[in-house]
Design a protein around this motif. Sequence first.
Motif, mmCIF file in Angstrom:
data_model
loop_
_atom_site.group_PDB
_atom_site.id
_atom_site.type_symbol
_atom_site.label_atom_id
_atom_site.label_comp_id
_atom_site.label_asym_id
_atom_site.label_seq_id
_atom_site.Cartn_x
_atom_site.Cartn_y
_atom_site.Cartn_z
ATOM 1 N N UNK A 146 11.977 7.063 1.636
ATOM 2 C CA UNK A 146 11.088 5.910 1.683
ATOM 3 C C UNK A 146 10.874 5.463 3.131
ATOM 4 N N UNK A 147 9.632 5.309 3.514
ATOM 5 C CA UNK A 147 9.291 4.869 4.865
ATOM 6 C C UNK A 147 9.746 3.429 5.073
ATOM 7 N N UNK A 166 0.267 10.230 9.851
ATOM 8 C CA UNK A 166 -0.399 10.197 11.145
ATOM 9 C C UNK A 166 -1.698 9.387 11.129
ATOM 10 N N UNK A 167 -2.534 9.602 10.134
ATOM 11 C CA UNK A 167 -3.806 8.850 10.063
ATOM 12 C C UNK A 167 -3.569 7.355 9.897
ATOM 13 N N UNK A 168 -2.581 6.996 9.091
ATOM 14 C CA UNK A 168 -2.274 5.582 8.890
ATOM 15 C C UNK A 168 -1.731 4.972 10.178
ATOM 16 N N UNK A 169 -0.858 5.702 10.886
ATOM 17 C CA UNK A 169 -0.301 5.211 12.153
ATOM 18 C C UNK A 169 -1.410 5.019 13.178
ATOM 19 N N UNK A 170 -2.357 5.947 13.215
ATOM 20 C CA UNK A 170 -3.480 5.825 14.151
ATOM 21 C C UNK A 170 -4.308 4.591 13.849
ATOM 22 N N UNK A 198 3.003 -4.052 5.162
ATOM 23 C CA UNK A 198 1.874 -3.119 5.155
ATOM 24 C C UNK A 198 2.333 -1.719 4.778
ATOM 25 N N UNK A 199 3.475 -1.298 5.319
ATOM 26 C CA UNK A 199 4.022 0.019 4.978
ATOM 27 C C UNK A 199 4.384 0.098 3.498
ATOM 28 N N UNK A 200 4.894 -0.995 2.950
ATOM 29 C CA UNK A 200 5.253 -1.032 1.543
ATOM 30 C C UNK A 200 4.017 -0.858 0.656
ATOM 31 N N UNK A 258 0.748 2.761 -2.727
ATOM 32 C CA UNK A 258 -0.555 3.362 -3.013
ATOM 33 C C UNK A 258 -0.463 4.886 -2.984
ATOM 34 N N UNK A 259 0.288 5.429 -2.027
ATOM 35 C CA UNK A 259 0.460 6.881 -1.964
ATOM 36 C C UNK A 259 1.233 7.397 -3.168
#
Length: 188
Positions: A14-15, A54-58, A75-77, A82-83
């Motif tokens: 989990x991120x 990567x796309x989300x971090x950008x 936001x990460x949660x 969603x993913x």
Amino acid sequence: MEQFFDYKMVANRSVVEQAHELLTMAKELEQFKCPLPDKIVADGIIAKLPPSWRNFATSLKHKRQEISVENLIGTLDVEEKARAKDAGPKGNTQEGTSTANMVQRNNHNNSNNKGKGKAFNNAGPKNTTTFKKKKKGGNKDKDPCFVCGGLGHWASNCKERKGGQIRQKFANLTIGNNEDAGRPSAPQ
């Protein structure tokens, strides 16, 4: 400090959980009188996101406003949930990968096809309807011709039919001005 900077997030955990671990390391540094500013911790978390993020971090890096660590974790949660929802019960799918579903035809072997080398059952479709078929030999005087709609003859003997083909009585016609063809039209 070294643990904080060398920390690497992995995709199979989990991120949000990993972001909390980084936040815990940053809080421990405050005990050693080496506090990290909130912006450095948030930017560090964004920089350490796994490659699949990567796309989300950008997109987070392109935002003009500063984000607090608490807001970032929230936001990460949301993104992680969603993913997980998009991935469904089959497991995680990474960006850039594709999946395909395969449908296999079920070949039934019956006694008629055994040993004949046929790949498929050629018995034909099963009749599942209970409609009564129309009897052949209808009445020419009552039933209209399928070609012209007239009475007294069948379509095979119709005078409107030429060389085994049906002659059409109507045609579609489009009339237009070809002078402006290929030029863009002016806005109205």
